[in-house]
Design a protein around this motif. Structure first.
Motif, PDB file in Angstrom:
ATOM      1  N   PHE A   2       0.857  -1.178   0.000  1.00 33.56           N
ATOM      2  CA  PHE A   2       0.000   0.000   0.000  1.00 33.56           C
ATOM      3  C   PHE A   2       0.896   1.232   0.000  1.00 33.56           C
ATOM      4  N   SER A   3       0.566   2.215  -0.838  1.00 35.80           N
ATOM      5  CA  SER A   3       1.294   3.485  -0.820  1.00 35.80           C
ATOM      6  C   SER A   3       0.307   4.619  -1.083  1.00 35.80           C
ATOM      7  N   ASN A   4       0.738   5.819  -0.753  1.00 36.97           N
ATOM      8  CA  ASN A   4      -0.110   7.014  -0.923  1.00 36.97           C
ATOM      9  C   ASN A   4      -1.480   6.827  -0.270  1.00 36.97           C
ATOM     10  N   VAL A   5      -1.486   6.278   0.943  1.00 36.56           N
ATOM     11  CA  VAL A   5      -2.741   5.997   1.653  1.00 36.56           C
ATOM     12  C   VAL A   5      -3.361   7.316   2.107  1.00 36.56           C
ATOM     13  N   ARG A   6      -4.642   7.465   1.775  1.00 36.49           N
ATOM     14  CA  ARG A   6      -5.412   8.637   2.207  1.00 36.49           C
ATOM     15  C   ARG A   6      -6.650   8.147   2.962  1.00 36.49           C
ATOM     16  N   ILE A   7      -6.882   8.725   4.113  1.00 38.20           N
ATOM     17  CA  ILE A   7      -8.027   8.357   4.942  1.00 38.20           C
ATOM     18  C   ILE A   7      -8.865   9.610   5.152  1.00 38.20           C
ATOM     19  N   ASP A   8     -10.157   9.500   4.862  1.00 41.43           N
ATOM     20  CA  ASP A   8     -11.089  10.584   5.117  1.00 41.43           C
ATOM     21  C   ASP A   8     -12.179  10.029   6.022  1.00 41.43           C
ATOM     22  N   THR A   9     -12.352  10.632   7.188  1.00 44.10           N
ATOM     23  CA  THR A   9     -13.326  10.113   8.158  1.00 44.10           C
ATOM     24  C   THR A   9     -13.934  11.228   8.973  1.00 44.10           C
ATOM     25  N   ASP A  10     -15.137  10.960   9.453  1.00 46.11           N
ATOM     26  CA  ASP A  10     -15.770  11.835  10.438  1.00 46.11           C
ATOM     27  C   ASP A  10     -15.849  11.131  11.784  1.00 46.11           C
ATOM     28  N   GLY A  11     -15.225   9.960  11.892  1.00 42.72           N
ATOM     29  CA  GLY A  11     -15.232   9.198  13.121  1.00 42.72           C
ATOM     30  C   GLY A  11     -16.252   8.068  13.135  1.00 42.72           C
ATOM     31  N   ASP A  12     -17.200   8.101  12.214  1.00 42.82           N
ATOM     32  CA  ASP A  12     -18.217   7.044  12.125  1.00 42.82           C
ATOM     33  C   ASP A  12     -18.177   6.309  10.789  1.00 42.82           C
ATOM     34  N   VAL A  13     -17.894   7.023   9.720  1.00 41.67           N
ATOM     35  CA  VAL A  13     -17.693   6.412   8.409  1.00 41.67           C
ATOM     36  C   VAL A  13     -16.342   6.884   7.896  1.00 41.67           C
ATOM     37  N   ALA A  14     -15.763   6.109   6.984  1.00 39.62           N
ATOM     38  CA  ALA A  14     -14.460   6.493   6.442  1.00 39.62           C
ATOM     39  C   ALA A  14     -14.312   5.951   5.034  1.00 39.62           C
ATOM     40  N   GLN A  15     -13.476   6.629   4.280  1.00 44.75           N
ATOM     41  CA  GLN A  15     -13.045   6.127   2.986  1.00 44.75           C
ATOM     42  C   GLN A  15     -11.530   6.057   3.027  1.00 44.75           C
ATOM     43  N   VAL A  16     -11.007   4.938   2.568  1.00 41.08           N
ATOM     44  CA  VAL A  16      -9.561   4.758   2.463  1.00 41.08           C
ATOM     45  C   VAL A  16      -9.265   4.596   0.977  1.00 41.08           C
ATOM     46  N   TRP A  17      -8.291   5.330   0.485  1.00 39.88           N
ATOM     47  CA  TRP A  17      -7.941   5.329  -0.934  1.00 39.88           C
ATOM     48  C   TRP A  17      -6.428   5.206  -1.020  1.00 39.88           C
ATOM     49  N   PHE A  18      -5.930   4.284  -1.853  1.00 37.43           N
ATOM     50  CA  PHE A  18      -4.481   4.110  -1.923  1.00 37.43           C
ATOM     51  C   PHE A  18      -4.085   3.461  -3.243  1.00 37.43           C
ATOM     52  N   ASP A  19      -2.786   3.519  -3.517  1.00 34.63           N
ATOM     53  CA  ASP A  19      -2.186   2.767  -4.619  1.00 34.63           C
ATOM     54  C   ASP A  19      -1.776   1.421  -4.043  1.00 34.63           C
ATOM     55  N   TYR A  20      -1.954   0.359  -4.819  1.00 35.93           N
ATOM     56  CA  TYR A  20      -1.564  -0.966  -4.335  1.00 35.93           C
ATOM     57  C   TYR A  20      -0.768  -1.684  -5.413  1.00 35.93           C
ATOM     58  N   THR A  21      -0.027  -2.668  -4.960  1.00 33.44           N
ATOM     59  CA  THR A  21       0.638  -3.629  -5.840  1.00 33.44           C
ATOM     60  C   THR A  21       0.429  -4.993  -5.211  1.00 33.44           C
ATOM     61  N   PHE A  22      -0.010  -5.952  -6.015  1.00 37.82           N
ATOM     62  CA  PHE A  22      -0.193  -7.314  -5.523  1.00 37.82           C
ATOM     63  C   PHE A  22       0.949  -8.157  -6.065  1.00 37.82           C
ATOM     64  N   ILE A  23       1.630  -8.873  -5.161  1.00 32.08           N
ATOM     65  CA  ILE A  23       2.822  -9.636  -5.517  1.00 32.08           C
ATOM     66  C   ILE A  23       2.603 -11.101  -5.187  1.00 32.08           C
TER      67      ILE A  23
END
Length: 180
Positions: free
Chosen positions: A114-135
């Motif tokens: 996982f890289s460039n992980v971004r988390i947006d939350t209000d404490g009850d719901v959240a969105q996580v967005w990131f770049d991934y590589t599967f090896i």
């Protein structure tokens, strides 16, 4: 008069600053817990830990959708030897259980970075967005962007949906003799 106005302003400032600092701490705690969930997800893949992996999800039947690049679909379909074989499609749905069970059955080590992980939350719901590589083993199998929708439950943060783009490696994988 000045003293009364100062007291009112100080009281107002304290009233608004305490909830905001408490809210900031709550959001920081949420981010820490979400970071821990991401690490647990990553470790469950490496350790082929089906039970631990499945505990990360709100339910087994969450949205689990991949969107493959046009080039990936074209390469897959061009590689088919039998015209009766099912053709690859751009959108593919599955489940977290099918994903982790396929990893658990694999003889080789699997990992997701996982890289460039971004988390947006209000404490009850959240969105996580990131770049991934599967090896798979030492082969960079696919990569793209991944998005998780999370909800905070009584049992902690749970993943409610996973959607990702996938670019399959255009360089064919060469397996050693005797490998599956």
């Amino acid at each position: 008069m000045k003293t009364a106005l100062s007291a009112v302003l100080l009281g107002t400032a304290l009233f608004f600053s305490v909830p905001q600092s408490a809210m900031a701490q709550s959001l920081a705690d949420s981010r820490q817990k979400i970071d821990a969930l991401i690490e647990t997800f990553r470790q469950a893949i490496i350790n082929k830990d089906t039970a631990g992996f499945m505990q990360l999800f709100l339910r087994e039947d969450i949205t689990w959708t991949a969107v493959y690049s046009d080039g990936s679909v074209d390469r897959y379909n061009a590689s088919l030897k039998d015209p009766k074989e099912p053709r690859g499609t751009k959108i593919q749905n599955s489940s977290p259980r099918k994903f982790i069970e396929s990893i658990a059955r694999a003889k080789e080590t699997m990992a997701e970075t996982f890289s460039n992980v971004r988390i947006d939350t209000d404490g009850d719901v959240a969105q996580v967005w990131f770049d991934y590589t599967f090896i798979a083993g030492d082969y960079k199998n696919n990569w793209g962007k991944e998005s998780w929708q999370l909800v905070r439950t009584e049992a902690g943060w749970k993943i409610a949906a996973v959607v990702w783009s996938a670019e399959e490696n255009p360089v064919p994988r060469v397996l050693p003799k005797g490998a599956n």
